[in-house]
Design a protein around this motif. Structure first.
Motif, PDB file in Angstrom:
ATOM      1  N   LEU A 371       1.661  78.711 -29.479  1.00  0.00           N
ATOM      2  CA  LEU A 371       0.952  78.707 -30.902  1.00  0.00           C
ATOM      3  C   LEU A 371       0.965  77.262 -30.955  1.00  0.00           C
ATOM      4  O   LEU A 371      -0.041  76.656 -31.658  1.00  0.00           O
ATOM      5  CB  LEU A 371       1.612  79.341 -31.916  1.00  0.00           C
ATOM      6  CG  LEU A 371       1.604  80.975 -31.976  1.00  0.00           C
ATOM      7  CD1 LEU A 371       2.654  81.488 -32.823  1.00  0.00           C
ATOM      8  CD2 LEU A 371       0.074  81.200 -32.292  1.00  0.00           C
ATOM      9  N   GLU A 372       1.805  76.283 -30.507  1.00  0.00           N
ATOM     10  CA  GLU A 372       1.834  74.864 -31.132  1.00  0.00           C
ATOM     11  C   GLU A 372       0.703  74.200 -30.836  1.00  0.00           C
ATOM     12  O   GLU A 372       0.093  73.690 -31.704  1.00  0.00           O
ATOM     13  CB  GLU A 372       2.901  74.195 -30.224  1.00  0.00           C
ATOM     14  CG  GLU A 372       3.308  72.721 -30.498  1.00  0.00           C
ATOM     15  CD  GLU A 372       4.053  72.592 -31.792  1.00  0.00           C
ATOM     16  OE1 GLU A 372       3.766  71.655 -32.375  1.00  0.00           O
ATOM     17  OE2 GLU A 372       4.836  73.509 -32.176  1.00  0.00           O
ATOM     18  N   PRO A 373      -0.067  74.110 -29.864  1.00  0.00           N
ATOM     19  CA  PRO A 373      -1.336  73.392 -29.485  1.00  0.00           C
ATOM     20  C   PRO A 373      -2.414  73.999 -30.390  1.00  0.00           C
ATOM     21  O   PRO A 373      -3.357  73.028 -30.873  1.00  0.00           O
ATOM     22  CB  PRO A 373      -1.800  73.530 -28.223  1.00  0.00           C
ATOM     23  CG  PRO A 373      -1.099  74.828 -27.644  1.00  0.00           C
ATOM     24  CD  PRO A 373       0.291  74.907 -28.594  1.00  0.00           C
ATOM     25  N   LEU A 374      -2.388  75.355 -31.004  1.00  0.00           N
ATOM     26  CA  LEU A 374      -3.374  75.807 -31.547  1.00  0.00           C
ATOM     27  C   LEU A 374      -3.283  75.270 -33.203  1.00  0.00           C
ATOM     28  O   LEU A 374      -4.266  74.855 -33.889  1.00  0.00           O
ATOM     29  CB  LEU A 374      -3.493  77.474 -31.469  1.00  0.00           C
ATOM     30  CG  LEU A 374      -4.299  77.991 -30.387  1.00  0.00           C
ATOM     31  CD1 LEU A 374      -3.637  77.880 -29.230  1.00  0.00           C
ATOM     32  CD2 LEU A 374      -4.559  79.660 -30.415  1.00  0.00           C
ATOM     33  N   LEU A 375      -1.878  75.381 -33.449  1.00  0.00           N
ATOM     34  CA  LEU A 375      -1.800  74.903 -34.757  1.00  0.00           C
ATOM     35  C   LEU A 375      -1.563  73.536 -35.109  1.00  0.00           C
ATOM     36  O   LEU A 375      -2.280  73.135 -36.120  1.00  0.00           O
ATOM     37  CB  LEU A 375      -0.152  75.367 -35.271  1.00  0.00           C
ATOM     38  CG  LEU A 375       0.122  77.066 -35.334  1.00  0.00           C
ATOM     39  CD1 LEU A 375       1.534  77.192 -35.300  1.00  0.00           C
ATOM     40  CD2 LEU A 375      -0.617  77.565 -36.414  1.00  0.00           C
ATOM     41  N   ALA A 376      -1.507  72.815 -33.852  1.00  0.00           N
ATOM     42  CA  ALA A 376      -1.847  71.274 -34.084  1.00  0.00           C
ATOM     43  C   ALA A 376      -3.129  70.940 -34.080  1.00  0.00           C
ATOM     44  O   ALA A 376      -3.656  70.002 -34.900  1.00  0.00           O
ATOM     45  CB  ALA A 376      -1.212  70.444 -32.768  1.00  0.00           C
ATOM     46  N   ALA A 377      -4.166  71.666 -33.686  1.00  0.00           N
ATOM     47  CA  ALA A 377      -5.644  71.406 -33.796  1.00  0.00           C
ATOM     48  C   ALA A 377      -6.260  71.773 -35.079  1.00  0.00           C
ATOM     49  O   ALA A 377      -7.266  71.408 -35.429  1.00  0.00           O
ATOM     50  CB  ALA A 377      -6.351  72.187 -32.543  1.00  0.00           C
ATOM     51  N   THR A 378      -5.669  72.528 -35.859  1.00  0.00           N
ATOM     52  CA  THR A 378      -6.029  72.928 -37.217  1.00  0.00           C
ATOM     53  C   THR A 378      -5.050  72.854 -38.390  1.00  0.00           C
ATOM     54  O   THR A 378      -5.346  73.213 -39.384  1.00  0.00           O
ATOM     55  CB  THR A 378      -6.257  74.530 -37.064  1.00  0.00           C
ATOM     56  OG1 THR A 378      -6.992  74.930 -38.174  1.00  0.00           O
ATOM     57  CG2 THR A 378      -5.145  75.313 -37.211  1.00  0.00           C
ATOM     58  N   ALA A 379      -4.089  72.063 -38.133  1.00  0.00           N
ATOM     59  CA  ALA A 379      -2.974  71.846 -39.219  1.00  0.00           C
ATOM     60  C   ALA A 379      -3.565  70.866 -40.179  1.00  0.00           C
ATOM     61  O   ALA A 379      -3.262  71.286 -41.673  1.00  0.00           O
ATOM     62  CB  ALA A 379      -1.737  71.016 -38.701  1.00  0.00           C
ATOM     63  N   ASP A 380      -4.531  70.334 -39.931  1.00  0.00           N
ATOM     64  CA  ASP A 380      -5.441  69.467 -41.336  1.00  0.00           C
ATOM     65  C   ASP A 380      -6.569  69.969 -41.776  1.00  0.00           C
ATOM     66  O   ASP A 380      -7.210  69.565 -42.495  1.00  0.00           O
ATOM     67  CB  ASP A 380      -5.466  68.130 -40.763  1.00  0.00           C
ATOM     68  CG  ASP A 380      -4.516  67.276 -40.479  1.00  0.00           C
ATOM     69  OD1 ASP A 380      -3.221  67.461 -41.317  1.00  0.00           O
ATOM     70  OD2 ASP A 380      -4.256  66.383 -39.575  1.00  0.00           O
ATOM     71  N   THR A 381      -6.809  71.209 -41.376  1.00  0.00           N
ATOM     72  CA  THR A 381      -7.916  72.015 -41.831  1.00  0.00           C
ATOM     73  C   THR A 381      -7.568  72.836 -42.935  1.00  0.00           C
ATOM     74  O   THR A 381      -6.772  73.830 -42.781  1.00  0.00           O
ATOM     75  CB  THR A 381      -8.467  72.953 -40.603  1.00  0.00           C
ATOM     76  OG1 THR A 381      -8.755  72.264 -39.527  1.00  0.00           O
ATOM     77  CG2 THR A 381      -9.752  73.633 -41.226  1.00  0.00           C
ATOM     78  N   ALA A 382      -7.795  72.600 -44.326  1.00  0.00           N
ATOM     79  CA  ALA A 382      -7.385  72.996 -45.292  1.00  0.00           C
ATOM     80  C   ALA A 382      -7.756  74.646 -45.700  1.00  0.00           C
ATOM     81  O   ALA A 382      -7.343  75.427 -45.909  1.00  0.00           O
ATOM     82  CB  ALA A 382      -8.145  72.476 -46.722  1.00  0.00           C
ATOM     83  N   ALA A 383      -9.130  74.999 -44.946  1.00  0.00           N
ATOM     84  CA  ALA A 383      -9.463  76.237 -44.964  1.00  0.00           C
ATOM     85  C   ALA A 383      -8.650  77.215 -44.190  1.00  0.00           C
ATOM     86  O   ALA A 383      -8.576  78.394 -44.813  1.00  0.00           O
ATOM     87  CB  ALA A 383     -11.069  76.145 -44.816  1.00  0.00           C
ATOM     88  N   TRP A 384      -8.427  76.639 -42.988  1.00  0.00           N
ATOM     89  CA  TRP A 384      -7.583  77.460 -42.170  1.00  0.00           C
ATOM     90  C   TRP A 384      -6.398  77.812 -42.777  1.00  0.00           C
ATOM     91  O   TRP A 384      -5.806  78.937 -42.706  1.00  0.00           O
ATOM     92  CB  TRP A 384      -7.188  77.197 -40.832  1.00  0.00           C
ATOM     93  CG  TRP A 384      -6.793  78.007 -39.901  1.00  0.00           C
ATOM     94  CD1 TRP A 384      -7.206  78.990 -39.109  1.00  0.00           C
ATOM     95  CD2 TRP A 384      -5.170  78.137 -39.755  1.00  0.00           C
ATOM     96  NE1 TRP A 384      -6.491  79.959 -38.624  1.00  0.00           N
ATOM     97  CE2 TRP A 384      -4.971  79.327 -38.876  1.00  0.00           C
ATOM     98  CE3 TRP A 384      -4.335  77.524 -40.159  1.00  0.00           C
ATOM     99  CZ2 TRP A 384      -3.741  79.590 -38.482  1.00  0.00           C
ATOM    100  CZ3 TRP A 384      -2.839  77.925 -39.774  1.00  0.00           C
ATOM    101  CH2 TRP A 384      -2.632  79.054 -38.866  1.00  0.00           C
ATOM    102  N   ARG A 385      -5.514  76.743 -43.227  1.00  0.00           N
ATOM    103  CA  ARG A 385      -4.139  76.746 -43.993  1.00  0.00           C
ATOM    104  C   ARG A 385      -4.332  77.735 -44.988  1.00  0.00           C
ATOM    105  O   ARG A 385      -3.390  78.715 -45.150  1.00  0.00           O
ATOM    106  CB  ARG A 385      -3.666  75.480 -44.548  1.00  0.00           C
ATOM    107  CG  ARG A 385      -3.436  74.275 -43.293  1.00  0.00           C
ATOM    108  CD  ARG A 385      -2.456  73.482 -43.689  1.00  0.00           C
ATOM    109  NE  ARG A 385      -2.792  72.757 -45.050  1.00  0.00           N
ATOM    110  CZ  ARG A 385      -3.673  71.735 -44.947  1.00  0.00           C
ATOM    111  NH1 ARG A 385      -4.368  71.267 -44.025  1.00  0.00           N
ATOM    112  NH2 ARG A 385      -4.020  71.287 -46.222  1.00  0.00           N
ATOM    113  N   ALA A 386      -5.304  77.459 -45.933  1.00  0.00           N
ATOM    114  CA  ALA A 386      -5.585  78.750 -47.062  1.00  0.00           C
ATOM    115  C   ALA A 386      -5.587  80.346 -46.414  1.00  0.00           C
ATOM    116  O   ALA A 386      -5.069  81.247 -46.981  1.00  0.00           O
ATOM    117  CB  ALA A 386      -6.526  78.399 -47.741  1.00  0.00           C
TER     118      ALA A 386
END
Length: 674
Positions: A371-386
């Motif tokens: 999961l690490e590389p996938l989370l790293a690719a989208t960690a700064d995407t507010a829409a995905w975090r929400a």
């Protein structure tokens, strides 16, 4: 032609039909109606009237019956078709609800006294309706052809319930991928029409294509309805899985089908632990959204070229929908609409769920590394975090903890004072933040630039001192809405972004954000009210900026998430209560009262709204729709009794919780445990 008794207009018949059919294994209700209508030489619409599923003269059969029928509809169907109630219920997808949460729905009468029913997801999980295919429909041609029995030779095999689930993309029995289109007209099966069955007024074989044939545009110009295609879908050549790499996808399909089987174990091994099958399905949903959001990061897990290529085409099509034209230019489509809607192409589904199952299979550390590389690719995407924040609330604890831990490490909160006006670099960052939120289509409030606090230092439920000082003569607006909106705006002042993002940082669900900010916005249309609220918020912000020892409410909220008063502490509190009230019936003060007291302690320690306490929200998710949340009801009763009867045991307990809450807060603040 067989003729059944005609009911009086506006009524439905409850008399048994002259002939019926025994439902085939895994058969869904629309396919059963098609087969029975073909046997009786009746139209599906006429059969729906005779079985009580549709009122006389209605235009179509409601699609909701694919998921659930009401108790009355089930009884009428069972009586008309000589079925048991259990057999009639098994025709609907709700029979899979205990293992497949998207099919767990409840029915409610329409408001205003109107006739009819509307459907709602039982767990109140947003967007799960996309995870049941109502149209188009997948099918296996060999299964539709049926077996060698006389009835199936005449009326075809079963349209299976499992074909309606995005997780089912292949038929292990015939080793083929499912298909969604008619081989003759190339139109999606079941996509035309507005009801459960397309062309319900026509008598066709259950395996015939009901899509319009020929030049539909010319027929429409001539004001004539084009005839049905009529091609026999059970004669199509199945897409057989022969290639060795594709057999892995077939093994994944067999595993998923085993999980959905009623006789299989109730748990599955995922991320190194055993989780409930329903939680595993929601894990797959969350990971599938992450895979598509970050594609092609997980391309290596999707399988060979046919699967990866089909999934890549699906992701590209979804991304093209990100900005859609409107009357006022282009607007941004919601994240969940783009990345949470599962693919209808079985080959793309095979690639997606092969990758998702591969990520969740193995020990906890191995899965976290995947999961690490996938989370790293989208960690700064507010829409995905929400989206992840909402979706992870109902998934397995192992996946929720992994995502939360990794995201916190990858997306560090802004340090206190990092957005001072004197910091030119921060001003440049603010411009970038404004541009980002405009691009995302958010309602933006830019950070004011002089905040020495952030969301961690803001109480979810603004303090009584602030409220009493700022609004001593409040009229025209709920105090709850005002406190909640003030907290959200303070987060926006310090962090920027939308009100939903601010609410998420405080632990306020999007629905509660809207229910409070909308009436406050209307209330502040009065300039006097708007000036009072702005002045009160600014005063609180100045207090935070000048306070040297700010309280980290964010840490307190995290420390008490899911917390309950330990049994030893509870027994100690009860012993002190009995010392003051020796005649109290201790049997009334067991686990239910302990949970109630836990919510009061949470509200006191976090300065939070007891309605948003994790225990209350969890209780609401477990409660059936329309049922009273007994934890909230108990809190209301306890507070009322404490006010009316200051000498009562309930008031005494609340008094004992005050020093207990203060001690617990001190322990959390000093890092000495909960």
């Amino acid at each position: 032609m067989t003729t059944a008794a005609t009911p009086h207009p506006g009524q439905v018949s409850t008399q048994p039909l002259p002939r019926s059919l025994v439902p085939l294994p895994d058969e869904e209700i629309s396919g059963y109606l098609l087969r029975l209508a073909h046997r009786l030489e009746q139209t599906p619409q006429r059969l729906a009237e005779l079985t009580g599923l549709q009122s006389f003269g209605a235009a179509s059969i409601p699609v909701r019956m694919l998921l659930r029928t009401s108790a009355e509809e089930t009884a009428r169907l069972a009586r008309a078709c000589s079925l048991t109630p259990r057999e009639a219920q098994a025709l609907c997808l709700a029979s899979l609800a205990d293992r497949y949460p998207p099919a767990d729905v409840v029915l409610h009468p329409l408001p205003g006294g109107r006739s009819g029913l509307w459907m709602q997801q039982a767990g109140k999980i947003a967007s799960l309706d996309r995870w049941v295919f109502t149209r188009p429909v997948r099918y296996c041609p060999a299964c539709l052809a049926g077996d060698a029995s006389e009835l199936q030779q005449r009326h075809g095999g079963a349209w299976k319930k499992l074909w309606r689930l995005p997780l089912v993309f292949a038929c292990p029995l015939h080793r083929c991928l499912l298909t969604t289109r008619c081989p003759a007209c190339q139109q999606p099966i079941g996509a035309a029409g507005g009801g459960l069955i397309s062309r319900p007024c026509e008598v066709l074989h259950p395996a015939q294509c009901r899509a319009p044939a020929g030049d539909s545009a010319a027929a429409h110009a001539a004001r004539a309805r084009p005839p049905a295609c009529g091609h026999r879908l059970d004669t199509a050549a199945p897409q057989v899985i022969d290639a060795a790499p594709l057999t892995h996808a077939l093994a994944v399909q067999q595993r998923l089908l085993a999980l959905l089987s009623a006789g299989s174990p109730a748990t599955v091994h995922s991320m190194g632990v055993h989780v409930a099958v329903a939680e595993y399905v929601l894990d797959l949903r969350l990971v599938a959204g992450l895979i598509r959001c970050t594609w092609p990061v997980a391309a290596a897990l999707a399988g060979p070229a046919p699967l990866a290529d089909a999934l890549a085409d699906h992701v590209e099509q979804r991304r093209r929908r990100q900005y859609r034209p409107s009357d006022h230019g282009h607007h941004r489509t919601a994240f969940a609409v783009i990345y949470d809607a599962p693919p209808t192409d079985p080959l793309a589904s095979a690639g997606l769920f092969t990758a998702a199952v591969g990520i969740l299979t193995g020990e906890t550390g191995t899965c976290a590394d995947r999961l690490e590389p996938l989370l790293a690719a989208t960690a700064d995407t507010a829409a995905w975090r929400a989206f992840a924040h909402r979706a992870s609330a109902t998934c397995s604890p192992a996946l929720r903890a992994t995502i939360q831990t990794r995201l916190e490490a990858l997306h560090q909160p802004t340090p206190r004072g990092h957005n001072l006006k004197s910091d030119n670099a921060r001003r440049n960052g603010t411009d970038a933040l404004r541009a980002y939120h405009r691009r995302m289509g958010h309602l933006v409030i830019v950070p004011t630039g002089d905040c020495r606090f952030d969301h961690r230092h803001i109480p979810q439920h603004m303090t009584d001192e602030w409220f009493d000082e700022s609004f001593p003569d409040l009229t025209g607006i709920s105090a709850v809405h005002l406190r909640r909106t003030a907290a959200i705006r303070l987060v926006q002042m310090s962090t920027g972004g939308s009100q939903f993002r601010a609410g998420g940082l405080l632990g306020i669900p999007p629905g509660r954000v809207m229910s409070s900010t909308v009436p406050v916005r209307a209330w502040t249309d009065d300039p006097h009210n708007g000036a009072r609220l702005a002045a009160a918020i600014d005063a609180f912000a100045r207090t935070l900026n000048t306070t040297t020892d700010l309280i980290d409410y964010g840490h307190r909220r995290a420390a008490l998430h899911g917390w309950e008063i330990p049994p030893d502490d509870w027994h100690d509190l009860l012993s002190r209560l009995l010392a003051a009230h020796p005649h109290t019936h201790i049997s009334w003060w067991q686990d239910r009262k302990r949970r109630l007291a836990s919510v009061l302690v949470w509200a006191a320690v976090t300065q939070g709204d007891h309605r948003l306490a994790p225990l209350v929200m969890a209780e609401q998710r477990r409660a059936n729709q329309g049922k009273t949340n007994m934890l909230v009801f108990g809190l209301q009763q306890a507070r009322y009794r404490a006010r009316r009867e200051p000498a009562s045991p309930t008031a005494a307990l609340i008094s004992l919780l005050t020093p207990y809450s203060q001690q617990l807060a001190a322990k959390i603040d000093h890092g000495s445990g909960q």
